[in-house]
Design a protein around this motif. Structure first.
Motif, PDB file in Angstrom:
ATOM      1  N   PRO A 157       9.275  60.916  11.673  1.00  0.00           N
ATOM      2  CA  PRO A 157       9.553  61.452  13.008  1.00  0.00           C
ATOM      3  C   PRO A 157       8.440  61.182  14.022  1.00  0.00           C
ATOM      4  N   LEU A 158       7.231  60.875  13.538  1.00  0.00           N
ATOM      5  CA  LEU A 158       6.112  60.581  14.442  1.00  0.00           C
ATOM      6  C   LEU A 158       6.081  59.111  14.847  1.00  0.00           C
ATOM      7  N   ASP A 159       6.986  58.298  14.286  1.00  0.00           N
ATOM      8  CA  ASP A 159       7.096  56.876  14.630  1.00  0.00           C
ATOM      9  C   ASP A 159       5.773  56.143  14.406  1.00  0.00           C
ATOM     10  N   LEU A 160       5.182  56.343  13.218  1.00  0.00           N
ATOM     11  CA  LEU A 160       3.973  55.611  12.862  1.00  0.00           C
ATOM     12  C   LEU A 160       4.378  54.338  12.118  1.00  0.00           C
ATOM     13  N   GLY A 161       3.549  53.879  11.193  1.00  0.00           N
ATOM     14  CA  GLY A 161       3.824  52.620  10.531  1.00  0.00           C
ATOM     15  C   GLY A 161       4.845  52.716   9.422  1.00  0.00           C
ATOM     16  N   GLN A 162       4.992  51.600   8.711  1.00  0.00           N
ATOM     17  CA  GLN A 162       5.998  51.491   7.659  1.00  0.00           C
ATOM     18  C   GLN A 162       5.381  51.433   6.270  1.00  0.00           C
ATOM     19  N   GLY A 163       4.094  51.701   6.160  1.00  0.00           N
ATOM     20  CA  GLY A 163       3.463  51.576   4.857  1.00  0.00           C
ATOM     21  C   GLY A 163       2.322  52.556   4.654  1.00  0.00           C
ATOM     22  N   CYS A 164       1.969  52.759   3.389  1.00  0.00           N
ATOM     23  CA  CYS A 164       0.806  53.573   3.037  1.00  0.00           C
ATOM     24  C   CYS A 164       0.318  53.141   1.664  1.00  0.00           C
ATOM     25  N   VAL A 165      -0.880  53.581   1.303  1.00  0.00           N
ATOM     26  CA  VAL A 165      -1.450  53.304  -0.010  1.00  0.00           C
ATOM     27  C   VAL A 165      -1.722  54.629  -0.705  1.00  0.00           C
ATOM     28  N   VAL A 166      -1.259  54.740  -1.940  1.00  0.00           N
ATOM     29  CA  VAL A 166      -1.461  55.949  -2.733  1.00  0.00           C
ATOM     30  C   VAL A 166      -2.052  55.555  -4.084  1.00  0.00           C
ATOM     31  N   VAL A 200      -1.038  52.007  -5.368  1.00  0.00           N
ATOM     32  CA  VAL A 200       0.173  51.275  -4.995  1.00  0.00           C
ATOM     33  C   VAL A 200       0.310  51.229  -3.477  1.00  0.00           C
ATOM     34  N   PHE A 201       0.671  50.061  -2.977  1.00  0.00           N
ATOM     35  CA  PHE A 201       1.046  49.904  -1.571  1.00  0.00           C
ATOM     36  C   PHE A 201       2.551  50.131  -1.474  1.00  0.00           C
ATOM     37  N   VAL A 202       2.957  51.065  -0.615  1.00  0.00           N
ATOM     38  CA  VAL A 202       4.370  51.401  -0.449  1.00  0.00           C
ATOM     39  C   VAL A 202       4.821  50.953   0.942  1.00  0.00           C
ATOM     40  N   LYS A 203       5.887  50.176   0.995  1.00  0.00           N
ATOM     41  CA  LYS A 203       6.410  49.642   2.255  1.00  0.00           C
ATOM     42  C   LYS A 203       7.874  50.034   2.379  1.00  0.00           C
ATOM     43  N   ARG A 204       8.208  50.752   3.457  1.00  0.00           N
ATOM     44  CA  ARG A 204       9.570  51.233   3.646  1.00  0.00           C
ATOM     45  C   ARG A 204       9.910  51.235   5.135  1.00  0.00           C
ATOM     46  N   ALA A 205      11.205  51.197   5.427  1.00  0.00           N
ATOM     47  CA  ALA A 205      11.649  51.372   6.809  1.00  0.00           C
ATOM     48  C   ALA A 205      11.425  52.820   7.219  1.00  0.00           C
ATOM     49  N   LYS A 206      11.198  53.029   8.499  1.00  0.00           N
ATOM     50  CA  LYS A 206      11.076  54.395   8.993  1.00  0.00           C
ATOM     51  C   LYS A 206      12.442  55.076   8.884  1.00  0.00           C
ATOM     52  N   LEU A 211      17.549  48.712  11.678  1.00  0.00           N
ATOM     53  CA  LEU A 211      17.037  47.584  10.895  1.00  0.00           C
ATOM     54  C   LEU A 211      17.332  46.226  11.521  1.00  0.00           C
ATOM     55  N   ARG A 212      17.933  46.220  12.686  1.00  0.00           N
ATOM     56  CA  ARG A 212      18.187  44.938  13.344  1.00  0.00           C
ATOM     57  C   ARG A 212      16.939  44.366  14.002  1.00  0.00           C
ATOM     58  N   ILE A 213      15.877  45.152  14.074  1.00  0.00           N
ATOM     59  CA  ILE A 213      14.664  44.685  14.740  1.00  0.00           C
ATOM     60  C   ILE A 213      13.456  45.340  14.081  1.00  0.00           C
ATOM     61  N   ASP A 214      12.386  44.572  13.899  1.00  0.00           N
ATOM     62  CA  ASP A 214      11.149  45.063  13.279  1.00  0.00           C
ATOM     63  C   ASP A 214      11.382  45.571  11.855  1.00  0.00           C
ATOM     64  N   MET A 215      12.192  44.852  11.085  1.00  0.00           N
ATOM     65  CA  MET A 215      12.422  45.236   9.700  1.00  0.00           C
ATOM     66  C   MET A 215      11.157  44.997   8.887  1.00  0.00           C
ATOM     67  N   PRO A 216      10.768  45.930   8.005  1.00  0.00           N
ATOM     68  CA  PRO A 216       9.563  45.734   7.194  1.00  0.00           C
ATOM     69  C   PRO A 216       9.632  44.428   6.411  1.00  0.00           C
ATOM     70  N   THR A 217       8.474  43.771   6.282  1.00  0.00           N
ATOM     71  CA  THR A 217       8.415  42.457   5.642  1.00  0.00           C
ATOM     72  C   THR A 217       7.165  42.349   4.779  1.00  0.00           C
ATOM     73  N   ILE A 234       2.995  47.100  -5.722  1.00  0.00           N
ATOM     74  CA  ILE A 234       3.608  47.099  -4.397  1.00  0.00           C
ATOM     75  C   ILE A 234       5.048  47.561  -4.579  1.00  0.00           C
ATOM     76  N   ALA A 235       5.398  48.668  -3.951  1.00  0.00           N
ATOM     77  CA  ALA A 235       6.758  49.209  -4.044  1.00  0.00           C
ATOM     78  C   ALA A 235       7.409  49.134  -2.679  1.00  0.00           C
ATOM     79  N   VAL A 236       8.589  48.520  -2.608  1.00  0.00           N
ATOM     80  CA  VAL A 236       9.294  48.361  -1.334  1.00  0.00           C
ATOM     81  C   VAL A 236      10.666  49.027  -1.421  1.00  0.00           C
ATOM     82  N   GLN A 237      11.218  49.308  -0.280  1.00  0.00           N
ATOM     83  CA  GLN A 237      12.526  49.958  -0.229  1.00  0.00           C
ATOM     84  C   GLN A 237      13.634  48.929  -0.426  1.00  0.00           C
ATOM     85  N   GLU A 238      14.441  49.145  -1.410  1.00  0.00           N
ATOM     86  CA  GLU A 238      15.518  48.210  -1.715  1.00  0.00           C
ATOM     87  C   GLU A 238      16.505  48.127  -0.554  1.00  0.00           C
ATOM     88  N   GLY A 239      16.830  46.890  -0.157  1.00  0.00           N
ATOM     89  CA  GLY A 239      17.804  46.674   0.900  1.00  0.00           C
ATOM     90  C   GLY A 239      17.293  46.946   2.299  1.00  0.00           C
TER      91      GLY A 239
END
Length: 264
Positions: A157-166, A200-206, A211-217, A234-239
């Protein structure tokens, strides 16, 4: 015909290659200062956005796909094109309200001009992340990935980035406007003995992201940066995440011993 509004990085190149293989006609447009390494690129300025939309329609463009890295360019209101008088102020009004709000406004402007906005995943579905791209993750890595997904969901909800490290349940870094490379570089420089596990680096869409623009890559360079940060997964969001140069990425992951997988 499709217009590829391209920025820097590997995604515009991957999409152009996919379109060429499919025999689909397309033309490349780019903001001045952010042109990709592609031939026959038409440059434009934000101040002339209205003229760009007019020229696209005249050229028979009916679909638009945004791809690649772009920064918010400076806008000189003294150079505002007459056709942009009502458009640029709309963008200026939302430019400080987060990436998602700005990008939704960009989509709205193009659609109001009669142009259908397509996501990169619609142009080239093969780029979508699915399954395992490296070795299978350990239980500890899956636990850190789940914790990372919780963190990103809370920050959505804060519209920050699409990733974090845990690592070991501890958050070592959160992606912000500076991007993934800056975050992983920060983790590499500052993690010290903060965590007992690699992490682990986690990458997901907000949450709720269009998803038509600025899709995580992610791509091969992501693996290299993760290895430098001492991470093991590295864990990413499927689809909802695009994977560039999958073969090279998998090879680098194997060499670095990094698990890469897609999760819901």
């Amino acid at each position: 015909m499709l217009a590829l509004v391209a920025g820097r990085g590997g995604l515009p190149l991957a999409l152009a290659s996919a379109l060429q293989r499919a025999g689909r006609p397309f033309h490349v447009y780019a903001l001045e200062g952010f042109a990709p390494d592609l031939p026959d690129v038409t440059l434009f300025r934000v101040e002339a956005l209205g003229r760009l939309l007019r020229d696209m329609r005249k050229a028979g463009i009916s679909e638009v796909c945004f791809a690649g890295a772009m920064q918010r360019p400076p806008v000189d209101m003294a150079k505002l094109h007459p056709l942009s008088l009502s458009l640029v102020p709309r963008l200026m009004k939302v430019i400080g309200k987060g990436d998602d709000r700005l990008l939704r406004e960009v989509i709205a402007i193009f659609e109001e001009a009669g142009l259908q906005v397509r996501g990169a995943h619609e142009v080239s579905p093969d780029l979508l992340a699915k399954g395992a791209l490296g070795r299978q993750p350990t239980e500890a890595e899956r636990t850190d990935a789940a914790r990372g997904a919780e963190i990103l969901s809370a920050l959505g909800p804060l519209d920050l980035g699409q990733g974090c490290v845990v690592a070991g349940g501890l958050c070592l870094g959160v992606e912000t406007l500076q991007g993934t490379d800056a975050m992983l570089g920060f983790v590499a420089e500052t993690r010290g003995g903060l965590a007992k596990t690699a992490g682990v680096f986690v990458k997901r869409a907000k949450p709720g992201q269009d998803l038509r623009i600025d899709m995580p890559t992610i791509g091969p360079d992501t693996v290299t940066a993760a290895a430098r940060a001492g991470l093991s997964g590295i864990a990413v969001q499927e689809g909802a995440v695009l994977v560039l140069d999958r073969d090279t990425l998998s090879r680098r992951a194997e060499e670095a011993g990094i698990a890469i997988w897609a999760q819901p």
